[in-house]
Scaffold this active site. Structure first.
Site, PDB file in Angstrom:
ATOM      1  N   CYS A 114       0.751  -1.179  -0.202  1.00 35.57           N
ATOM      2  CA  CYS A 114      -0.081  -0.031   0.143  1.00 35.57           C
ATOM      3  C   CYS A 114       0.966   1.332  -0.069  1.00 35.57           C
ATOM      4  O   CYS A 114       0.345   2.346  -0.228  1.00 35.57           O
ATOM      5  CB  CYS A 114      -0.740  -0.005   1.279  1.00 35.57           C
ATOM      6  SG  CYS A 114      -1.875  -1.577   1.338  1.00 35.57           S
ATOM      7  N   HIS A 250      -3.078   6.821   2.321  1.00 37.05           N
ATOM      8  CA  HIS A 250      -3.543   5.479   1.742  1.00 37.05           C
ATOM      9  C   HIS A 250      -4.936   5.149   2.415  1.00 37.05           C
ATOM     10  O   HIS A 250      -5.036   5.528   3.704  1.00 37.05           O
ATOM     11  CB  HIS A 250      -2.539   4.505   2.291  1.00 37.05           C
ATOM     12  CG  HIS A 250      -3.177   3.199   1.973  1.00 37.05           C
ATOM     13  ND1 HIS A 250      -3.742   2.684   0.957  1.00 37.05           N
ATOM     14  CD2 HIS A 250      -3.377   1.825   2.825  1.00 37.05           C
ATOM     15  CE1 HIS A 250      -4.215   1.385   0.875  1.00 37.05           C
ATOM     16  NE2 HIS A 250      -3.912   1.062   2.380  1.00 37.05           N
ATOM     17  N   ASN A 280     -10.429  -0.549   0.003  1.00 36.56           N
ATOM     18  CA  ASN A 280      -8.997  -0.395   0.191  1.00 36.56           C
ATOM     19  C   ASN A 280      -8.363  -0.990  -1.146  1.00 36.56           C
ATOM     20  O   ASN A 280      -8.240  -2.321  -1.401  1.00 36.56           O
ATOM     21  CB  ASN A 280      -8.485  -1.380   1.191  1.00 36.56           C
ATOM     22  CG  ASN A 280      -7.014  -1.523   1.475  1.00 36.56           C
ATOM     23  OD1 ASN A 280      -6.247  -0.982   0.826  1.00 36.56           O
ATOM     24  ND2 ASN A 280      -6.525  -1.490   2.623  1.00 36.56           N
TER      25      ASN A 280
HETATM   26  N1  COA Z   1     -18.772  -8.582  10.610  1.00 35.73           N
HETATM   27  C1  COA Z   1     -19.445  -8.469  11.906  1.00 35.73           C
HETATM   28  N2  COA Z   1     -18.481  -8.631  12.746  1.00 35.73           N
HETATM   29  C2  COA Z   1     -17.201  -8.994  12.604  1.00 35.73           C
HETATM   30  C3  COA Z   1     -16.545  -9.032  11.378  1.00 35.73           C
HETATM   31  C4  COA Z   1     -17.456  -8.857  10.246  1.00 35.73           C
HETATM   32  N3  COA Z   1     -17.119  -8.899   9.136  1.00 35.73           N
HETATM   33  N4  COA Z   1     -15.297  -9.288  11.664  1.00 35.73           N
HETATM   34  C5  COA Z   1     -15.030  -9.138  12.674  1.00 35.73           C
HETATM   35  N5  COA Z   1     -16.131  -9.030  13.463  1.00 35.73           N
HETATM   36  C6  COA Z   1     -16.553  -9.070  15.028  1.00 35.73           C
HETATM   37  C7  COA Z   1     -15.325 -10.074  15.682  1.00 35.73           C
HETATM   38  O1  COA Z   1     -15.817 -11.150  16.028  1.00 35.73           O
HETATM   39  C8  COA Z   1     -15.624  -9.343  17.035  1.00 35.73           C
HETATM   40  O2  COA Z   1     -16.717  -9.619  17.932  1.00 35.73           O
HETATM   41  P1  COA Z   1     -16.437  -9.534  19.190  1.00 35.73           P
HETATM   42  O3  COA Z   1     -16.217  -8.256  20.046  1.00 35.73           O
HETATM   43  O4  COA Z   1     -17.804 -10.267  19.918  1.00 35.73           O
HETATM   44  O5  COA Z   1     -15.371 -10.702  19.727  1.00 35.73           O
HETATM   45  C9  COA Z   1     -15.958  -7.717  16.806  1.00 35.73           C
HETATM   46  O6  COA Z   1     -16.410  -7.711  15.583  1.00 35.73           O
HETATM   47  C10 COA Z   1     -14.428  -6.885  16.877  1.00 35.73           C
HETATM   48  O7  COA Z   1     -13.406  -7.393  15.894  1.00 35.73           O
HETATM   49  P2  COA Z   1     -12.158  -6.950  15.749  1.00 35.73           P
HETATM   50  O8  COA Z   1     -11.190  -7.847  14.989  1.00 35.73           O
HETATM   51  O9  COA Z   1     -11.519  -6.373  16.933  1.00 35.73           O
HETATM   52  O10 COA Z   1     -12.823  -5.735  14.901  1.00 35.73           O
HETATM   53  P3  COA Z   1     -12.075  -4.154  14.565  1.00 35.73           P
HETATM   54  O11 COA Z   1     -12.906  -3.234  15.128  1.00 35.73           O
HETATM   55  O12 COA Z   1     -10.626  -4.170  14.785  1.00 35.73           O
HETATM   56  O13 COA Z   1     -12.449  -4.208  12.903  1.00 35.73           O
HETATM   57  C11 COA Z   1     -10.706  -4.206  10.868  1.00 35.73           C
HETATM   58  C12 COA Z   1     -11.772  -4.975  12.176  1.00 35.73           C
HETATM   59  C13 COA Z   1     -10.338  -5.167   9.947  1.00 35.73           C
HETATM   60  C14 COA Z   1     -12.216  -3.583  10.173  1.00 35.73           C
HETATM   61  C15 COA Z   1      -9.904  -3.316  11.402  1.00 35.73           C
HETATM   62  O14 COA Z   1      -9.201  -3.881  12.374  1.00 35.73           O
HETATM   63  C16 COA Z   1      -8.905  -2.716  10.153  1.00 35.73           C
HETATM   64  O15 COA Z   1      -9.458  -2.088   9.464  1.00 35.73           O
HETATM   65  N6  COA Z   1      -7.910  -2.778  10.705  1.00 35.73           N
HETATM   66  C17 COA Z   1      -6.785  -2.413   9.629  1.00 35.73           C
HETATM   67  C18 COA Z   1      -6.684  -3.240   8.407  1.00 35.73           C
HETATM   68  C19 COA Z   1      -5.951  -2.636   7.393  1.00 35.73           C
HETATM   69  O16 COA Z   1      -6.219  -1.544   7.073  1.00 35.73           O
HETATM   70  N7  COA Z   1      -5.302  -3.541   6.416  1.00 35.73           N
HETATM   71  C20 COA Z   1      -4.587  -3.020   5.375  1.00 35.73           C
HETATM   72  C21 COA Z   1      -3.628  -2.189   5.928  1.00 35.73           C
HETATM   73  S1  COA Z   1      -2.884  -1.378   4.502  1.00 35.73           S
END
Ligand code: COA
Length: 323
Positions: A114, A250, A280
């Site tokens: 990215c 990004h 993304n």
């Molecule tokens: N739909 C519904 N619920 C979901 C889910 C989905 N697709 N994916 C995860 N969950 C749930 C989890 O099970 C968890 O439930 P719980 O609280 O009951 O255990 C809850 O949502 C939180 O999970 P978590 O992984 O902590 O979510 P988050 O708030 O961190 O969001 C991302 C997840 C991936 C959206 C976020 O971490 C993110 O965007 N990170 C950066 C990733 C990125 O940008 N990568 C590329 C970089 S260049």
């Protein structure tokens, strides 16, 4: 002294729009969850017979339509940033060189995920300032839908396909300012696509040839690292963050961008993003956001634009462009 001017920009996306509701039948999720945690409303997915090189070619063709005053005839280098090439070899830059008959151009792919487009701008500036090349196409292009694990509910809704292309030319005054590059290589296992090796630094990899990420760790790293580096990048340009007219990070997740805005005081009104409509798109996210900022008339001539790429590696790069 020779300087580098970003003079034209184009973009392309596949035809097929994928709404959040698409994922409700694939994984345990809801439209609302995706929108509230990522800010994404839609993304585009390539057709089965459509690949990254196709999007590269169309983005360059669009650049010429949008900026008919520029000529590609004497392009002497093509840099393509991608992490989802049609194949590992030949490079995407060689495919573009051939398909657009840019027979006088060298061709090289940049492999910085990215951060790839921003690294490309930095490299192009250096090659021009050093007198090695005079006219360079820098393209960020991805078909991430081909390396997405559609059973992974924590990542599959994030990614989209697209390409952005810019022309960078030797010029007396130039408009590309001071640059910054860096990496936190120890974070490699936090965001990867597996290849030949079954582990990184002793940590076993999921061998599914798809994007695997530790979303929370990447989120935290991105906010901390980019917020720390932005004032340094401004200082390298003899300005402060208050002097920036537009910030183009990004587009990984709208929540990351909002956190950066909070941390640095750069207001969301000054942000150009591509996450909401395109998801993304990795190396394509910055040129797509910039393109739409320019096309919509938001970005005016003379505006100072800070671009900042960050992602897999974990790597980052940025610069300030005066449009
Ligand atoms: N739909 C519904 N619920 C979901 C889910 C989905 N697709 N994916 C995860 N969950 C749930 C989890 O099970 C968890 O439930 P719980 O609280 O009951 O255990 C809850 O949502 C939180 O999970 P978590 O992984 O902590 O979510 P988050 O708030 O961190 O969001 C991302 C997840 C991936 C959206 C976020 O971490 C993110 O965007 N990170 C950066 C990733 C990125 O940008 N990568 C590329 C970089 S260049």
């Amino acid at each position: 002294m020779v300087n580098a001017r970003l003079s034209a920009i184009g973009m392309s996306v596949p035809e097929k729009v994928i709404p959040n509701s698409y994922f409700e039948s694939l994984i345990d999720t809801t439209e609302e969850w995706i929108l509230s945690r990522t800010g994404i409303k839609t993304r585009y997915h390539a057709a089965p017979d459509e690949f990254t090189s196709d999007l590269c070619v169309r983005a360059v063709q669009d650049l010429v339509v949008q900026f008919p005053e520029v000529s590609l005839e004497d392009v002497d280098m093509i840099l393509v940033a991608t992490t989802s090439p049609d194949q590992p070899m030949p490079s995407m830059a060689c495919r573009v060189q051939h398909r657009l008959s840019l027979s006088h151009a060298g061709a090289l792919d940049i492999y910085a995920a990215c951060a790839g487009f921003s690294y490309g701008i930095v490299m192009a500036k250096g090659l021009i300032a050093g007198g090695v090349h005079k006219k360079i196409l820098v393209i960020g292009a991805e078909t991430l839908s081909k390396v997405t694990d559609f059973t992974d509910r924590t990542s599959c809704m994030l990614f989209g396909d697209g390409a952005g292309a810019v022309l960078i030319e030797a010029d007396k005054t130039g408009n590309i300012g001071g640059c910054i590059t860096g990496a936190s290589g120890e974070g490699g296992p936090d965001l990867y696509i597996s290849g030949f090796a079954e582990s990184i630094d002793g940590q076993p990899l999921k061998m599914n040839r798809c994007i695997v990420q530790n979303g929370r760790k990447v989120f935290k790293w991105a906010v901390t690292k980019v917020a720390e580096q932005m004032p340094l990048l401004a200082a390298a340009n003899g300005i402060t963050l208050a002097d920036i007219d537009w910030f183009v990070p990004h587009s990984a997740n709208l929540r990351i961008i909002e956190a950066l805005s909070n941390e640095t005081g750069v207001p969301m009104e000054k942000v150009l993003e591509s996450i909401v409509d395109f998801g993304n798109t990795s190396s394509a996210s910055i040129p797509i956001a910039l393109y739409n900022g320019i096309k919509s008339g938001k970005v005016k001539r003379g505006d100072k634009i800070m671009i900042f790429g960050f992602g897999g590696g974990l790597a980052y790069a940025g610069t300030v462009i005066t449009w």
